[in-house]
Scaffold this motif. Structure first.
Motif, PDB file in Angstrom:
ATOM      1  N   VAL A  82       0.855  -1.185   0.000  1.00 32.42           N
ATOM      2  CA  VAL A  82       0.000   0.000   0.000  1.00 32.42           C
ATOM      3  C   VAL A  82       0.891   1.236   0.000  1.00 32.42           C
ATOM      4  O   VAL A  82       1.811   1.351   0.817  1.00 32.42           O
ATOM      5  N   LEU A  83       0.614   2.163  -0.916  1.00 36.55           N
ATOM      6  CA  LEU A  83       1.307   3.439  -1.008  1.00 36.55           C
ATOM      7  C   LEU A  83       0.289   4.559  -0.905  1.00 36.55           C
ATOM      8  O   LEU A  83      -0.917   4.333  -1.134  1.00 36.55           O
ATOM      9  N   PRO A  84       0.723   5.771  -0.592  1.00 38.30           N
ATOM     10  CA  PRO A  84      -0.200   6.910  -0.733  1.00 38.30           C
ATOM     11  C   PRO A  84      -0.654   7.025  -2.183  1.00 38.30           C
ATOM     12  O   PRO A  84       0.066   6.626  -3.112  1.00 38.30           O
ATOM     13  N   LEU A  95      -7.373   7.556 -14.936  1.00 41.83           N
ATOM     14  CA  LEU A  95      -6.354   7.796 -13.926  1.00 41.83           C
ATOM     15  C   LEU A  95      -6.577   6.943 -12.691  1.00 41.83           C
ATOM     16  O   LEU A  95      -5.616   6.468 -12.068  1.00 41.83           O
ATOM     17  N   ALA A  96      -7.829   6.735 -12.321  1.00 37.95           N
ATOM     18  CA  ALA A  96      -8.125   5.910 -11.152  1.00 37.95           C
ATOM     19  C   ALA A  96      -7.594   4.490 -11.329  1.00 37.95           C
ATOM     20  O   ALA A  96      -7.195   3.836 -10.357  1.00 37.95           O
ATOM     21  N   GLN A  97      -7.548   4.000 -12.550  1.00 40.34           N
ATOM     22  CA  GLN A  97      -7.061   2.654 -12.809  1.00 40.34           C
ATOM     23  C   GLN A  97      -5.566   2.512 -12.554  1.00 40.34           C
ATOM     24  O   GLN A  97      -5.062   1.394 -12.436  1.00 40.34           O
ATOM     25  N   LEU A  98      -4.845   3.629 -12.434  1.00 37.60           N
ATOM     26  CA  LEU A  98      -3.420   3.579 -12.125  1.00 37.60           C
ATOM     27  C   LEU A  98      -3.124   4.139 -10.735  1.00 37.60           C
ATOM     28  O   LEU A  98      -1.973   4.440 -10.434  1.00 37.60           O
ATOM     29  N   GLY A  99      -4.125   4.279  -9.904  1.00 36.56           N
ATOM     30  CA  GLY A  99      -3.880   4.703  -8.530  1.00 36.56           C
ATOM     31  C   GLY A  99      -3.644   6.187  -8.372  1.00 36.56           C
ATOM     32  O   GLY A  99      -3.140   6.629  -7.334  1.00 36.56           O
ATOM     33  N   ILE A 100      -4.002   6.992  -9.368  1.00 34.52           N
ATOM     34  CA  ILE A 100      -3.798   8.437  -9.303  1.00 34.52           C
ATOM     35  C   ILE A 100      -4.990   9.079  -8.609  1.00 34.52           C
ATOM     36  O   ILE A 100      -6.128   8.977  -9.084  1.00 34.52           O
ATOM     37  N   THR A 101      -4.737   9.729  -7.483  1.00 35.41           N
ATOM     38  CA  THR A 101      -5.803  10.300  -6.665  1.00 35.41           C
ATOM     39  C   THR A 101      -5.762  11.829  -6.609  1.00 35.41           C
ATOM     40  O   THR A 101      -6.667  12.436  -6.048  1.00 35.41           O
ATOM     41  N   SER A 102      -4.717  12.441  -7.157  1.00 36.76           N
ATOM     42  CA  SER A 102      -4.624  13.902  -7.268  1.00 36.76           C
ATOM     43  C   SER A 102      -3.916  14.235  -8.573  1.00 36.76           C
ATOM     44  O   SER A 102      -3.070  13.470  -9.036  1.00 36.76           O
ATOM     45  N   TYR A 103      -4.262  15.385  -9.149  1.00 39.40           N
ATOM     46  CA  TYR A 103      -3.485  15.867 -10.284  1.00 39.40           C
ATOM     47  C   TYR A 103      -3.604  17.381 -10.379  1.00 39.40           C
ATOM     48  O   TYR A 103      -4.513  17.998  -9.811  1.00 39.40           O
ATOM     49  N   THR A 104      -2.642  17.963 -11.101  1.00 38.61           N
ATOM     50  CA  THR A 104      -2.680  19.383 -11.411  1.00 38.61           C
ATOM     51  C   THR A 104      -2.990  19.555 -12.885  1.00 38.61           C
ATOM     52  O   THR A 104      -2.296  19.008 -13.741  1.00 38.61           O
ATOM     53  N   GLY A 151      -4.804  10.557  10.560  1.00 37.19           N
ATOM     54  CA  GLY A 151      -5.347  11.892  10.433  1.00 37.19           C
ATOM     55  C   GLY A 151      -5.342  12.424   9.030  1.00 37.19           C
ATOM     56  O   GLY A 151      -6.115  13.326   8.701  1.00 37.19           O
ATOM     57  N   LYS A 152      -4.487  11.886   8.159  1.00 35.18           N
ATOM     58  CA  LYS A 152      -4.471  12.349   6.782  1.00 35.18           C
ATOM     59  C   LYS A 152      -5.572  11.664   5.976  1.00 35.18           C
ATOM     60  O   LYS A 152      -6.104  10.622   6.364  1.00 35.18           O
ATOM     61  N   VAL A 153      -5.908  12.268   4.831  1.00 39.49           N
ATOM     62  CA  VAL A 153      -6.959  11.684   4.002  1.00 39.49           C
ATOM     63  C   VAL A 153      -6.529  10.305   3.514  1.00 39.49           C
ATOM     64  O   VAL A 153      -5.355  10.048   3.256  1.00 39.49           O
ATOM     65  N   ALA A 154      -7.513   9.437   3.387  1.00 34.69           N
ATOM     66  CA  ALA A 154      -7.249   8.052   2.982  1.00 34.69           C
ATOM     67  C   ALA A 154      -7.293   7.959   1.465  1.00 34.69           C
ATOM     68  O   ALA A 154      -8.241   7.453   0.863  1.00 34.69           O
ATOM     69  N   ASP A 155      -6.249   8.485   0.821  1.00 38.74           N
ATOM     70  CA  ASP A 155      -6.031   8.344  -0.616  1.00 38.74           C
ATOM     71  C   ASP A 155      -4.896   7.345  -0.765  1.00 38.74           C
ATOM     72  O   ASP A 155      -3.750   7.626  -0.375  1.00 38.74           O
ATOM     73  N   LEU A 156      -5.185   6.171  -1.353  1.00 41.24           N
ATOM     74  CA  LEU A 156      -4.257   5.047  -1.300  1.00 41.24           C
ATOM     75  C   LEU A 156      -4.237   4.297  -2.626  1.00 41.24           C
ATOM     76  O   LEU A 156      -5.212   4.327  -3.386  1.00 41.24           O
ATOM     77  N   VAL A 157      -3.133   3.600  -2.866  1.00 45.45           N
ATOM     78  CA  VAL A 157      -3.053   2.685  -3.993  1.00 45.45           C
ATOM     79  C   VAL A 157      -2.435   1.382  -3.500  1.00 45.45           C
ATOM     80  O   VAL A 157      -1.464   1.392  -2.737  1.00 45.45           O
ATOM     81  N   PRO A 181       7.376  -0.927 -13.537  1.00 44.27           N
ATOM     82  CA  PRO A 181       6.331  -0.884 -14.568  1.00 44.27           C
ATOM     83  C   PRO A 181       5.558  -2.177 -14.747  1.00 44.27           C
ATOM     84  O   PRO A 181       4.435  -2.163 -15.282  1.00 44.27           O
ATOM     85  N   GLU A 182       6.115  -3.311 -14.306  1.00 46.85           N
ATOM     86  CA  GLU A 182       5.412  -4.592 -14.455  1.00 46.85           C
ATOM     87  C   GLU A 182       4.534  -4.930 -13.261  1.00 46.85           C
ATOM     88  O   GLU A 182       3.839  -5.952 -13.277  1.00 46.85           O
ATOM     89  N   VAL A 183       4.557  -4.098 -12.229  1.00 46.61           N
ATOM     90  CA  VAL A 183       3.770  -4.363 -11.028  1.00 46.61           C
ATOM     91  C   VAL A 183       2.353  -3.841 -11.232  1.00 46.61           C
ATOM     92  O   VAL A 183       2.169  -2.653 -11.510  1.00 46.61           O
ATOM     93  N   PRO A 184       1.327  -4.680 -11.085  1.00 45.01           N
ATOM     94  CA  PRO A 184      -0.038  -4.210 -11.348  1.00 45.01           C
ATOM     95  C   PRO A 184      -0.581  -3.314 -10.242  1.00 45.01           C
ATOM     96  O   PRO A 184      -0.233  -3.462  -9.072  1.00 45.01           O
ATOM     97  N   VAL A 185      -1.429  -2.385 -10.649  1.00 44.73           N
ATOM     98  CA  VAL A 185      -2.224  -1.601  -9.697  1.00 44.73           C
ATOM     99  C   VAL A 185      -3.502  -2.383  -9.437  1.00 44.73           C
ATOM    100  O   VAL A 185      -4.242  -2.705 -10.367  1.00 44.73           O
ATOM    101  N   GLU A 186      -3.779  -2.688  -8.178  1.00 49.93           N
ATOM    102  CA  GLU A 186      -4.888  -3.586  -7.868  1.00 49.93           C
ATOM    103  C   GLU A 186      -6.071  -2.893  -7.203  1.00 49.93           C
ATOM    104  O   GLU A 186      -7.202  -3.369  -7.308  1.00 49.93           O
ATOM    105  N   LEU A 187      -5.837  -1.781  -6.532  1.00 54.32           N
ATOM    106  CA  LEU A 187      -6.922  -1.126  -5.802  1.00 54.32           C
ATOM    107  C   LEU A 187      -6.574   0.352  -5.660  1.00 54.32           C
ATOM    108  O   LEU A 187      -5.417   0.701  -5.400  1.00 54.32           O
ATOM    109  N   THR A 188      -7.559   1.218  -5.847  1.00 56.86           N
ATOM    110  CA  THR A 188      -7.384   2.648  -5.621  1.00 56.86           C
ATOM    111  C   THR A 188      -8.450   3.117  -4.645  1.00 56.86           C
ATOM    112  O   THR A 188      -9.639   2.842  -4.834  1.00 56.86           O
ATOM    113  N   VAL A 189      -8.006   3.805  -3.610  1.00 54.70           N
ATOM    114  CA  VAL A 189      -8.903   4.323  -2.577  1.00 54.70           C
ATOM    115  C   VAL A 189      -8.795   5.842  -2.576  1.00 54.70           C
ATOM    116  O   VAL A 189      -7.693   6.396  -2.509  1.00 54.70           O
ATOM    117  N   LEU A 190      -9.921   6.514  -2.666  1.00 55.22           N
ATOM    118  CA  LEU A 190      -9.990   7.972  -2.648  1.00 55.22           C
ATOM    119  C   LEU A 190     -10.912   8.414  -1.532  1.00 55.22           C
ATOM    120  O   LEU A 190     -12.090   8.052  -1.510  1.00 55.22           O
TER     121      LEU A 190
END
Length: 476
Positions: free
Chosen positions: A78-80, A132-141, A436-442, A457-466
């Motif tokens: 699990v990563l942010p 973007l959600a399919q790659l675990g991206i929970t914020s962008y500019t 205490g921080k927002v639960a934005d996770l991959v 790059p070969e590691v799959p993204v399996e779950l995105t939490v926003l």
């Protein structure tokens, strides 16, 4: 208007409240906080959109109740949530799977799509969010939407998109937290100083957004120059045709153009706005740093670090400029995929020596200023490849403790999570996994530190939490 990290979700910084049951528990894996210390744990719990606890399986499992969803990680990581801090989502949603640097889908039709009305712009933004959600991206500019492009060719950067983002945020339909820089000049075109100055005044007078944790407009996008590949970056070093590039500002002489660009930068700083400056040449970057420093020296002016200005791309930034950026508090927002794909092209324009010194991510890491992003749809938006490309570039330059693979990987992963949160001036409430921080996770199929940057790059993204909600789950 001055937007700061004070504009955060209400109640930020709260931890566990009396041991109440969690909404979501992820356990039995590797939780990478991606804080500066590289902290790790086995499990975490989420309640009310916030991280309630991080620790070992037994401690976190105590928060499981009848309504808790439990995800057994079985060794996964699990990563942010990923923060792609320079990504044209409106353009991406309209154009994908076509990219500027090559087709993500070779069978895709080659023409550039257009959006011409509100419904098409809205759908493009929503489609980008799903991708973007399919790659675990929970914020962008979104780095450049506004009236300067209301007559633009694609229609993707039209100021109407600002209202669409605002509406989607108000309705809870965004799949990422969005920071937007307002554009009053022309995208990739020469800016008129009076038009940009009027836009700066308008943006400074605007009311803050209703909930800047979901949609914020902290400042403006300004074009300083273009890119060295087209001999249009302003640089002290010469191109193969003997030229030194130019500035992307209207004016009769180079000196006049330089002063007008500096005037725009000083005005934005004085107005309390963050500047995202498209600058690739070393002379343009040097001018900008001088302008920011001069603006900050005015009585009562905010510091450069407080506003967090951003040099976007910065291909030819020198090590000395990167160190000065660190001293001032200016970020370098870089796209390693561009460096990986265009090094030979740059060598043909400026020579092998310049190409070897360009994109000095090692020096940028050492200076503490490196922020990684994709620039999609110029390239694709796969942050895993971005980390691998950045790592390869650092190794090639031999900088930033190149021999310590784990330390380097931690720094590069932070450049896609914790450090962009600092660019957003939101590090107090997002960007790392802490109570205490927002639960934005991959959730990734494997621990990045087990495979290294090259294997990521070969590691799959399996779950995105926003915000504590699962917004993507890989089938199976």
């Amino acid at each position: 208007m001055r937007w700061s990290e004070q504009d955060a979700p209400s109640g930020r910084g709260e931890g566990d409240e009396g041991g109440a049951a969690a909404d979501l528990v992820l356990r039995g894996g590797v939780v990478r906080a991606l804080d500066a210390a590289g902290s790790r744990a086995e499990a975490l719990a989420v309640r009310g959109g916030r991280i309630a606890a991080v620790g070992d399986d037994a401690t976190v499992s105590a928060l499981i109740g009848a309504g808790t969803r439990v995800v057994e990680l079985a060794g996964r990581a699990v990563l942010p949530g990923i923060n792609d801090s320079h990504l044209h989502a409106s353009w991406l949603g309209a154009r994908w799977p076509r990219t500027v640097f090559g087709e993500a889908d070779p069978g895709a039709a080659p023409q550039d799509p257009l959006v011409s009305n509100r419904a098409e712009r809205r759908e493009a933004i929503l489609r980008a969010g799903r991708l973007l959600a399919q790659l675990g991206i929970t914020s962008y500019t979104e780095p450049g939407i506004g009236p300067g492009e209301d007559d633009g060719d694609t229609g993707c950067f039209h100021s109407e998109a600002i209202g669409i983002y605002r509406e989607l945020a108000d309705r809870g339909e965004l799949l990422q937290r969005v920071t937007l820089l307002e554009l009053h000049g022309i995208l990739d075109g020469p800016s008129d100083v009076e038009t940009v100055l009027a836009g700066i005044r308008s943006r400074a007078a605007a009311a803050p957004e209703a909930d800047p944790a979901w949609f914020a407009i902290p400042g403006v996008k300004i074009f300083g120059d273009l890119i060295p590949l087209t001999r249009q970056a302003w640089t002290a070093r010469s191109y193969d045709d003997g030229g030194h590039g130019d500035l992307l500002v209207r004016g009769d002489t180079l000196e006049q153009r330089a002063e007008r660009l500096a005037e725009m930068l000083r005005a934005a700083h004085a107005a309390g706005l963050q500047v995202g400056l498209h600058a690739t040449g070393d002379r343009t970057i040097g001018l900008a740093l001088d302008a920011f420093a001069a603006a900050a020296a005015e009585p009562g002016a905010p510091s450069v670090r407080e506003l967090g200005h951003v040099v976007i791309h910065g291909d030819l930034a020198t090590p000395e400029q990167l160190r000065r950026m660190g001293d001032l508090g200016v970020w370098l927002n870089a796209q390693p995929g561009i460096a990986a794909r265009t090094g030979e092209w740059l060598a043909s324009r400026m020579g092998e020596g310049v190409a070897a010194e360009a994109w000095d991510y090692g020096a940028a890491l050492d200076a503490g200023v490196l922020v990684l992003s994709s620039d999609a749809p110029v390239l694709d938006f796969d942050w895993r490849r971005g980390v691998a490309d950045a790592d390869a570039r650092v190794l090639a330059s031999g900088g930033a403790d190149a021999g310590d693979a784990d330390a380097r990987l931690l720094a590069l992963l932070r450049a896609y999570t914790a450090v962009p949160a600092e660019q957003d001036r939101a590090a107090a409430w997002k960007g790392t996994i802490e109570p205490g921080k927002v639960a934005d996770l991959v959730v990734l199929g494997r621990d990045p530190f087990a495979v290294g940057a090259a294997g990521l790059p070969e590691v799959p993204v399996e779950l995105t939490v926003l915000d504590g909600r699962v917004v993507f789950e890989r089938a199976g």
